[in-house]
Design an enzyme around this catalytic site. Sequence first.
Site, PDB file in Angstrom:
ATOM      1  N   CYS A 174      22.124 -16.318  -4.007  1.00 54.47           N
ATOM      2  CA  CYS A 174      22.200 -17.842  -3.235  1.00 54.47           C
ATOM      3  C   CYS A 174      23.081 -18.371  -4.257  1.00 54.47           C
ATOM      4  CB  CYS A 174      21.021 -18.696  -3.590  1.00 54.47           C
ATOM      5  SG  CYS A 174      19.999 -16.952  -2.202  1.00 54.47           S
ATOM      6  N   HIS A 192      19.350 -25.379  -3.434  1.00 56.14           N
ATOM      7  CA  HIS A 192      19.647 -23.938  -2.429  1.00 56.14           C
ATOM      8  C   HIS A 192      18.571 -24.367  -1.724  1.00 56.14           C
ATOM      9  CE1 HIS A 192      19.227 -20.418  -0.745  1.00 56.14           C
ATOM     10  NE2 HIS A 192      18.386 -20.265  -1.730  1.00 56.14           N
ATOM     11  N   ASN A 218      16.486 -20.021   4.536  1.00 57.18           N
ATOM     12  CA  ASN A 218      16.565 -19.337   3.873  1.00 57.18           C
ATOM     13  C   ASN A 218      18.590 -18.671   4.486  1.00 57.18           C
ATOM     14  OD1 ASN A 218      18.225 -17.977   1.426  1.00 57.18           O
ATOM     15  ND2 ASN A 218      16.271 -18.011   0.361  1.00 57.18           N
TER      16      ASN A 218
END
Length: 408
Positions: A179, A334, A364
């Site tokens: 990520c 993020h 996500n």
Amino acid sequence: MKFIVSAIASFLFLQPNASSVFGFHAPTAFIASPSSSKSNTADLQKSTTKLSATCGGKLNCRAIGIGSAAPKTVVTNSDLENIVETDDEWIRTRTGISERRLLLHSDETLEEGEEPETIKSLAIDAAMGALEMSGVDPLDIDLVIVATSSPDDLFGDATSVAASVGATNAVAFDLTAACSGFLFSTVTAGQFLDKGTMKNALVVGADALSRWIDWDDRNSCILFGDGAGAMVLSTTVSEEGGDDAEAALPGILGYSAHSNGKGYGDLNCGYKGSARPVDTPGEQTVLSAGSYNKLAMNGKKVYAFATREVPTVITEALDAAGMTVDDVDWLLLHQANIRIMETVAKRLGMPMDKVITNLSKYGNTSAASIPLALDEAVRSGQVKKGDVIACAGFGAGLSWGAAIIRWG
């Protein structure tokens, strides 16, 4: 030759733990309790992770195009009620996610002439959108970086993505930092563009972590979506005789990046393998047939890591840029969990109306989350040319970083 050595050195200097994969598999995976958001200023000062830090000021490049793509299949929280013991309110209040986009198995029935959606096809679509906005001819792209932990090809998708979008003059490679991948890739591209030897770069973040989660675990399957985002950056080093003062302004104003392999066990997707006997002469040789475990995560530790280190690394990047939080128009993190965003914003002293987020629609999406959210913000008019954006990525490795970007 001098450029090649310098370029390789720049890349290696910024390359994070290449074995990193952002994974989840714990009962508390990024699902924070309300009390976990409490903090004080002293916490911000105590970064226990000084390993492998890089930090720098302005890089002579600017972002001039953004694009994104997501699968057609939408799975809502209510849909997940039929799969695991959960409900819409439980998911939304703990994560901020309402739905996610997911790639289907490629053998699913397709209409005639229809190509299957893959992580590579999403990366190509996102890249094409960024190139179109930028106005840069694909043949003028010198560098393509694809940030992914879940490529269609184990050897990497970047060269194929570059060829598919027509960037046939570019050098292309994948960068694996889970990520943190898009953030690290953006700074890496900036290093190549900074001196003006390379003129244009295409940075893609694309992940399909739905392939690696446990769909029987309600604490992990609710979190993830698949997607891709891309950004075109161009050097601001003026051509000889150039007089465009605005185009000469740096777009990456400061950055900071860290990694700490001591946290590797808190977040990973480790190699599994299975026995594969090979009938060699004499005693049989037992090799390993490749496969991976499901995503695994210590949710409480990763939540504490993110809420502690992200405000600190953003402050480091602002310091490197000679700026303060007051100079920032937007905070773009993020997209992992809304409570992480709320806590980070609170610690930085920024209101939530300055936080860019589309987490509720996509979940996500790992390396795709930052460019996917930025694309929507730019195209909707929320982010305007000249706006200053504090971006931060964080994930497996453990790895985390921030960059202060002036848009356009």
